[in-house]
Design a protein around this motif. Structure first.
Motif, PDB file in Angstrom:
ATOM      1  N   THR A  46       0.845  -1.188   0.000  1.00 32.18           N
ATOM      2  CA  THR A  46       0.000   0.000   0.000  1.00 32.18           C
ATOM      3  C   THR A  46       0.880   1.236   0.000  1.00 32.18           C
ATOM      4  O   THR A  46       2.034   1.194   0.451  1.00 32.18           O
ATOM      5  CB  THR A  46      -0.941   0.029   1.229  1.00 32.18           C
ATOM      6  OG1 THR A  46      -1.859   1.113   1.097  1.00 32.18           O
ATOM      7  CG2 THR A  46      -0.156   0.201   2.524  1.00 32.18           C
TER       8      THR A  46
ATOM      9  N   SER B 151      -5.697   0.709   1.173  1.00 27.80           N
ATOM     10  CA  SER B 151      -5.949   0.325  -0.213  1.00 27.80           C
ATOM     11  C   SER B 151      -4.723  -0.338  -0.802  1.00 27.80           C
ATOM     12  O   SER B 151      -3.597   0.137  -0.631  1.00 27.80           O
ATOM     13  CB  SER B 151      -6.315   1.557  -1.047  1.00 27.80           C
ATOM     14  OG  SER B 151      -7.494   2.157  -0.579  1.00 27.80           O
ATOM     15  N   LEU B 152      -4.942  -1.434  -1.510  1.00 26.77           N
ATOM     16  CA  LEU B 152      -3.831  -2.069  -2.220  1.00 26.77           C
ATOM     17  C   LEU B 152      -3.368  -1.170  -3.354  1.00 26.77           C
ATOM     18  O   LEU B 152      -4.177  -0.587  -4.070  1.00 26.77           O
ATOM     19  CB  LEU B 152      -4.262  -3.419  -2.784  1.00 26.77           C
ATOM     20  CG  LEU B 152      -4.467  -4.555  -1.772  1.00 26.77           C
ATOM     21  CD1 LEU B 152      -4.990  -5.779  -2.486  1.00 26.77           C
ATOM     22  CD2 LEU B 152      -3.166  -4.864  -1.066  1.00 26.77           C
TER      23      LEU B 152
ATOM     24  N   SER C  29      -4.530   3.341  -6.870  1.00 27.79           N
ATOM     25  CA  SER C  29      -4.682   2.280  -5.882  1.00 27.79           C
ATOM     26  C   SER C  29      -5.680   1.237  -6.375  1.00 27.79           C
ATOM     27  O   SER C  29      -6.604   1.533  -7.122  1.00 27.79           O
ATOM     28  CB  SER C  29      -5.154   2.854  -4.536  1.00 27.79           C
ATOM     29  OG  SER C  29      -4.190   3.719  -4.018  1.00 27.79           O
TER      30      SER C  29
ATOM     31  N   ARG D 190      -9.685  -3.641  -0.279  1.00 33.34           N
ATOM     32  CA  ARG D 190      -9.174  -3.107   0.980  1.00 33.34           C
ATOM     33  C   ARG D 190      -8.779  -4.265   1.879  1.00 33.34           C
ATOM     34  O   ARG D 190      -9.362  -5.351   1.832  1.00 33.34           O
ATOM     35  CB  ARG D 190     -10.213  -2.228   1.663  1.00 33.34           C
ATOM     36  CG  ARG D 190     -10.592  -1.003   0.854  1.00 33.34           C
ATOM     37  CD  ARG D 190     -11.502  -0.097   1.621  1.00 33.34           C
ATOM     38  NE  ARG D 190     -10.823   0.530   2.755  1.00 33.34           N
ATOM     39  CZ  ARG D 190     -10.027   1.590   2.659  1.00 33.34           C
ATOM     40  NH1 ARG D 190      -9.800   2.144   1.501  1.00 33.34           N
ATOM     41  NH2 ARG D 190      -9.468   2.101   3.734  1.00 33.34           N
TER      42      ARG D 190
END
Length: 510
Positions: free
Chosen positions: A445, A459-460, A504, A508
């Motif tokens: 992240t 968020s990735l 992003s 999540r």
């Protein structure tokens, strides 16, 4: 001479309209070297008896609270804690003299401590096993010092002695409880074996740095003038006036660094690096001596130097690629294999107690440790062609259990690592191209580490695809330029890296 007002005592609650800095010294001559550079001095008493003098740096809004702590880390720690609680400074400095441990650092030169080692920690078994504590310099204060060091004006008020402007060195220092003045001793052997990278030794920096770190990470910096060589010659150098020369040099640089902070409020008013790199980051091509290559130089990435283990998380890797292949002989590679371990320990890449694996292959030497708790391995490598490499896992705050790419942290690490790689070994003059990578880069992240430490979700950045991210080596500089311009080069590399993580992912983590 410093101008002192009629005695005006303030008690414990310090009230003033200016921005506050605290400067500590250990010895009277160090105190006087700072005091003479302040004006409008007033005495301020702590309720437990500690006496400060509050003065102003001429032409600035900075108020400096000056105190003499005496020798020793314990006293320095107590006084630092008191000052931070009483004054609430924006930064704290420790300035004075130290013994030099490197022959290329002259008497009267100044060492800005990039890292402070408390070298006395350890465990005595059949052999003494070191367990040092270490503290890094504040990035903002170190950057201000590097900015000041670019020009000689910082030394313009030093007494004329017929000598050139003192050199400023950015190196680690060691702090213990012993004044070292012998060329051969058990302590010297300990320092040489486990702290070979340190440039100076003194007796207060560890207590000071530790207390500042515990006090909500108050920015702290240690600045030391070299007054002797810690080799038995102290009586001669002291009688030659080098204590005064070194104290003056350290004090002058300390005042110049404070002036260089955006005044007032420079320590806290800087925009975040993430904001800077998305808007007005300077182009690295403007750095003197740079040249764009027609095509990138070949890189031996980490995955070709060592196997990737299944436990590896997102790992930052930094490389310096020589413009021309060096073809180092195997006997030198064998020595470099051992040097990587000793340099890694002295620069805190590896702790004194970690079992370091060192490997010599046909075309590279490497030293590394596996640390699954940190998410992978940490290591150094040198190829026979002259490539220098370093890698470490991205930080993984315990709250998130996922690697975090923080632009500000990454930029600082790249600048530090470029200088570390330059120091690994001496080579014929050549130019280098930096390369940068994050591998694997599928699960991480992008956020500030401060936010990550209190967040329970994120968020990735690249959820599930894309493979590693590589910034190829397509621009070269000579080693001296890389060393001087490392922050600028690091900023540009960080900007290029962050462009790959601008969007992003839509999942999540909880």
């Amino acid at each position: 001479m410093a101008r002192v007002d009629k005695p005006a005592l303030a008690r414990y609650q310090v009230r003033s309209s200016g921005r506050k800095i605290v400067v500590f010294t250990a010895l009277p001559l160090e105190y006087r070297a700072v005091r003479v550079r302040l004006e409008n001095l007033q005495r301020v008493d702590h309720e437990l008896g500690t006496i400060f003098e509050r003065g102003q740096i001429p032409g600035t809004a900075w108020e400096v609270y000056l105190a003499q702590v005496g020798q020793g880390n314990q006293a320095a720690a107590v006084m630092t804690e008191r000052a931070i609680g009483m004054i609430g400074p924006e930064a704290v400095f420790f300035t004075g003299i130290a013994g030099g441990l490197k022959h290329d650092i002259d008497l009267g030169d100044v060492v800005v401590a990039t890292r402070v080692f408390a070298y006395h920690g350890g465990k005595q078994e059949e052999t003494f096993k070191t367990r040092p504590e270490t503290w890094q310099a504040s990035h903002r204060l170190e950057q201000a010092a590097r900015y000041v060091a670019l020009e000689p004006q910082w030394a313009e008020d030093l007494p004329s002695s017929g000598h050139e402007v003192p050199e400023i060195h950015f190196k680690p220092i060691a702090a213990g409880e012993v004044v070292v003045n012998a060329s051969e001793s058990a302590l010297q052997d300990l320092l040489d074996e486990h702290y070979n990278g340190v440039a100076a030794i003194e007796t207060e920096g560890a207590g000071f740095a530790g207390a500042a770190s515990m006090a909500d990470q108050v920015p702290a910096l240690v600045i030391r003038g070299i007054s002797d060589r810690a080799d038995g010659s102290k009586q001669r150098t002291d009688s030659g006036g080098f204590q005064r020369i070194a104290a003056d040099s350290a004090a002058a640089l300390t005042i110049a660094v404070i002036r260089a902070l955006t005044s007032p409020g420079g320590v806290e008013a800087e925009p975040s690096v993430l904001q800077a790199i998305t808007s007005t980051a300077p182009s690295v091509a403007s750095t003197p001596g740079s040249e764009q290559l027609k095509e990138p130089l070949p890189v031996a990435w980490r995955r070709t130097l060592l196997p990737l283990w299944s436990s590896d998380g997102a790992t930052l890797e930094v490389h310096l690629i020589p413009e021309r292949s060096l073809r180092l002989p195997m006997r030198q590679m064998n020595q470099l294999k051992d040097d990587l371990v000793s340099v890694g320990r002295s620069e805190a890449v590896f702790t004194a107690t970690e079992a370091v694996s060192s490997v010599l292959e046909a075309d590279f030497a490497t030293a590394f440790v596996r640390d699954p708790r940190r998410g992978g391995s940490v290591g150094l490598a040198i190829s026979q062609a002259g490539q220098r490499s370093y890698w470490e896992p991205l930080p993984r705050p315990s709250q998130l259990h996922i690697p975090v790419l923080d632009a500000e942290h990454t930029q600082k690490r790249i600048a530090d690592l470029l200088r570390l790689l330059l120091s690994l070994h001496d080579v014929p003059e050549t130019r280098y191209a930096p390369a940068l990578g994050v591998d694997p880069a599928e699960l991480l992240t992008v956020m500030s580490l401060d936010a990550a430490r209190t967040s329970h979700s994120a968020s990735l950045a690249r959820g599930g695809g894309g493979g590693p991210v590589y910034i190829l080596p397509d621009e070269v500089w000579d080693a001296a330029t890389i060393d001087a311009a490392a922050p600028t080069i690091a900023e540009e590399l960080t900007l290029k890296l962050m462009q790959h993580f601008q969007t992003s992912g839509d999942r999540r983590l909880f």
